[in-house]
Scaffold this active site. Structure first.
Site, PDB file in Angstrom:
ATOM      1  N   LYS A  13      43.235  30.006  36.333  1.00 36.82           N
ATOM      2  CA  LYS A  13      42.647  31.241  35.857  1.00 36.82           C
ATOM      3  C   LYS A  13      43.350  31.812  34.880  1.00 36.82           C
ATOM      4  O   LYS A  13      44.580  31.549  34.367  1.00 36.82           O
ATOM      5  CB  LYS A  13      42.207  32.129  37.060  1.00 36.82           C
ATOM      6  CG  LYS A  13      41.292  31.659  38.046  1.00 36.82           C
ATOM      7  CD  LYS A  13      40.829  32.722  39.159  1.00 36.82           C
ATOM      8  CE  LYS A  13      39.834  32.390  39.888  1.00 36.82           C
ATOM      9  NZ  LYS A  13      39.456  33.349  40.845  1.00 36.82           N
ATOM     10  N   TYR A  53      29.648  32.264  38.617  1.00 36.93           N
ATOM     11  CA  TYR A  53      29.959  33.037  39.703  1.00 36.93           C
ATOM     12  C   TYR A  53      28.529  33.705  40.207  1.00 36.93           C
ATOM     13  O   TYR A  53      28.588  34.516  40.815  1.00 36.93           O
ATOM     14  CB  TYR A  53      30.779  34.045  39.370  1.00 36.93           C
ATOM     15  CG  TYR A  53      32.365  33.740  39.454  1.00 36.93           C
ATOM     16  CD1 TYR A  53      32.949  33.107  40.482  1.00 36.93           C
ATOM     17  CD2 TYR A  53      33.311  33.925  38.214  1.00 36.93           C
ATOM     18  CE1 TYR A  53      34.226  32.903  40.865  1.00 36.93           C
ATOM     19  CE2 TYR A  53      34.536  33.551  38.309  1.00 36.93           C
ATOM     20  CZ  TYR A  53      35.088  33.029  39.684  1.00 36.93           C
ATOM     21  OH  TYR A  53      36.203  32.497  39.707  1.00 36.93           O
ATOM     22  N   PHE A  61      32.290  43.761  42.543  1.00 41.78           N
ATOM     23  CA  PHE A  61      33.201  43.204  41.551  1.00 41.78           C
ATOM     24  C   PHE A  61      32.965  42.308  40.561  1.00 41.78           C
ATOM     25  O   PHE A  61      33.607  41.685  39.755  1.00 41.78           O
ATOM     26  CB  PHE A  61      34.348  42.644  42.627  1.00 41.78           C
ATOM     27  CG  PHE A  61      34.077  41.566  43.419  1.00 41.78           C
ATOM     28  CD1 PHE A  61      33.798  40.243  43.052  1.00 41.78           C
ATOM     29  CD2 PHE A  61      33.634  41.667  44.797  1.00 41.78           C
ATOM     30  CE1 PHE A  61      33.190  39.083  43.721  1.00 41.78           C
ATOM     31  CE2 PHE A  61      33.068  40.598  45.420  1.00 41.78           C
ATOM     32  CZ  PHE A  61      33.132  39.127  45.065  1.00 41.78           C
ATOM     33  N   ASN A 116      44.041  36.264  41.214  1.00 46.44           N
ATOM     34  CA  ASN A 116      44.402  35.248  42.239  1.00 46.44           C
ATOM     35  C   ASN A 116      44.571  33.740  41.864  1.00 46.44           C
ATOM     36  O   ASN A 116      44.343  32.786  42.439  1.00 46.44           O
ATOM     37  CB  ASN A 116      43.315  35.200  43.522  1.00 46.44           C
ATOM     38  CG  ASN A 116      42.098  34.878  43.120  1.00 46.44           C
ATOM     39  OD1 ASN A 116      41.560  34.575  42.023  1.00 46.44           O
ATOM     40  ND2 ASN A 116      41.217  34.755  44.208  1.00 46.44           N
ATOM     41  N   HIS A 119      40.931  28.769  41.001  1.00 44.92           N
ATOM     42  CA  HIS A 119      39.561  28.725  41.441  1.00 44.92           C
ATOM     43  C   HIS A 119      39.351  27.213  41.981  1.00 44.92           C
ATOM     44  O   HIS A 119      40.024  26.182  41.301  1.00 44.92           O
ATOM     45  CB  HIS A 119      38.507  28.922  40.461  1.00 44.92           C
ATOM     46  CG  HIS A 119      36.974  28.383  41.100  1.00 44.92           C
ATOM     47  ND1 HIS A 119      36.194  29.218  41.824  1.00 44.92           N
ATOM     48  CD2 HIS A 119      36.542  27.334  40.843  1.00 44.92           C
ATOM     49  CE1 HIS A 119      35.278  28.653  42.238  1.00 44.92           C
ATOM     50  NE2 HIS A 119      35.209  27.424  41.592  1.00 44.92           N
ATOM     51  N   GLU A 132      29.561  22.797  39.962  1.00 50.51           N
ATOM     52  CA  GLU A 132      30.377  23.292  39.217  1.00 50.51           C
ATOM     53  C   GLU A 132      30.947  22.265  38.328  1.00 50.51           C
ATOM     54  O   GLU A 132      31.348  22.678  37.231  1.00 50.51           O
ATOM     55  CB  GLU A 132      31.578  24.031  40.047  1.00 50.51           C
ATOM     56  CG  GLU A 132      31.084  25.203  40.775  1.00 50.51           C
ATOM     57  CD  GLU A 132      32.158  25.971  41.822  1.00 50.51           C
ATOM     58  OE1 GLU A 132      33.403  25.055  42.022  1.00 50.51           O
ATOM     59  OE2 GLU A 132      31.949  26.833  42.351  1.00 50.51           O
TER      60      GLU A 132
HETATM   61  P1  DAT Z   1      37.307  32.409  46.347  1.00 45.61           P
HETATM   62  O1  DAT Z   1      37.780  32.392  44.857  1.00 45.61           O
HETATM   63  O2  DAT Z   1      38.292  32.071  47.325  1.00 45.61           O
HETATM   64  O3  DAT Z   1      36.242  31.254  46.679  1.00 45.61           O
HETATM   65  P2  DAT Z   1      35.038  34.013  46.445  1.00 45.61           P
HETATM   66  O4  DAT Z   1      33.975  33.141  45.931  1.00 45.61           O
HETATM   67  O5  DAT Z   1      34.645  35.100  47.878  1.00 45.61           O
HETATM   68  O6  DAT Z   1      36.534  33.566  46.617  1.00 45.61           O
HETATM   69  O7  DAT Z   1      35.048  35.026  45.274  1.00 45.61           O
HETATM   70  C1  DAT Z   1      35.334  34.870  43.895  1.00 45.61           C
HETATM   71  C2  DAT Z   1      36.519  35.550  43.334  1.00 45.61           C
HETATM   72  O8  DAT Z   1      35.829  36.728  43.128  1.00 45.61           O
HETATM   73  C3  DAT Z   1      37.935  35.650  43.972  1.00 45.61           C
HETATM   74  O9  DAT Z   1      38.759  34.469  43.635  1.00 45.61           O
HETATM   75  C4  DAT Z   1      38.539  36.861  43.422  1.00 45.61           C
HETATM   76  C5  DAT Z   1      37.071  37.710  43.378  1.00 45.61           C
HETATM   77  N1  DAT Z   1      36.926  38.424  44.494  1.00 45.61           N
HETATM   78  C6  DAT Z   1      36.414  38.174  45.621  1.00 45.61           C
HETATM   79  N2  DAT Z   1      36.164  39.234  46.561  1.00 45.61           N
HETATM   80  C7  DAT Z   1      36.521  40.225  45.811  1.00 45.61           C
HETATM   81  C8  DAT Z   1      36.815  41.777  45.960  1.00 45.61           C
HETATM   82  N3  DAT Z   1      36.302  42.353  47.209  1.00 45.61           N
HETATM   83  N4  DAT Z   1      37.416  42.348  44.989  1.00 45.61           N
HETATM   84  C9  DAT Z   1      37.612  42.146  43.802  1.00 45.61           C
HETATM   85  N5  DAT Z   1      37.287  40.757  43.686  1.00 45.61           N
HETATM   86  C10 DAT Z   1      37.074  39.904  44.582  1.00 45.61           C
HETATM   87 MG    MG Z   2      34.137  30.794  46.052  1.00 50.79          MG
END
Ligand code: DAT
Ligand code: MG
Length: 155
Positions: A13, A53, A61, A116, A119, A132
């Site tokens: 990222k 996404y 978010f 974070n 991805h 993806e």
């Molecule tokens: P991952 O990236 O572990 O698959 P995810 O698919 O639930 O996690 O979410 C996609 C991204 O969105 C994640 O890497 C960071 C952001 N994200 C997830 N939950 C969030 C939240 N509660 N507040 C802010 N950003 C969030």
């Molecule tokens: Mg995810």
């Protein structure tokens, strides 16, 4: 694809690109034994970000996430190997780096949920990896090649 191969989509990222962690992340995946079969260093546009996404479209978010992922270049990659999708997720650690175990990529390289680092396709979402990959790569951009240590990596 080799017989051991499952492909997964991985993206370094914008935060990790800015912090000089591209090499570290590639190194961890390479050292584990995974095989790089495609890579592009690119800045993704909002349309692609929204599609990538899409599952989070209704989340509070979402706009921030799209803004962040389009804020600078990313290293988008396809990695191949046995159980690759799940193994990469394990190496990534929990979504929030604050909860990610030390030794994982997020647990070692990040501190904040909104930054974070990496991805990886979700192994609990069947077909997410192929979906993806197809968003970011043409099939012709993926390279089939034989890794010289394959007989020592897999039984
Ligand atoms: P991952 O990236 O572990 O698959 P995810 O698919 O639930 O996690 O979410 C996609 C991204 O969105 C994640 O890497 C960071 C952001 N994200 C997830 N939950 C969030 C939240 N509660 N507040 C802010 N950003 C969030
Ligand atoms: Mg995810």
């Amino acid at each position: 694809m080799s017989e051991a191969g499952e492909r997964t989509f991985v993206m370094v990222k914008p935060d990790a690109v800015q912090r000089g962690q591209v090499g570290e992340i590639i190194s961890r995946l390479e050292t584990r034994g995974l095989k790089l079969v495609g890579a592009t260093f690119t800045r993704i546009d909002r349309e692609l970000a929204r599609e990538h996404y899409a599952e989070h479209e209704d989340k509070p978010f979402f706009d921030g996430l799209v803004g962040f992922i389009t804020s600078g270049p990313v290293m988008a990659m396809v990695w191949e190997g046995q159980d690759a999708t799940r193994q990469v997720r394990q190496m990534m650690g929990a979504t929030d780096p604050a909860d990610a175990a030390p030794g994982t990529i997020r647990g070692d390289l990040g501190l904040d949920l909104g930054r974070n680092v990496i991805h990886g396709s979700d192994h609990e979402d069947p077909g997410a990896n192929e979906r993806e990959i197809a968003l970011f790569f043409e099939e012709s951009e993926l390279v089939e090649w034989e890794q010289i240590d394959e007989t020592w990596l897999y039984e």
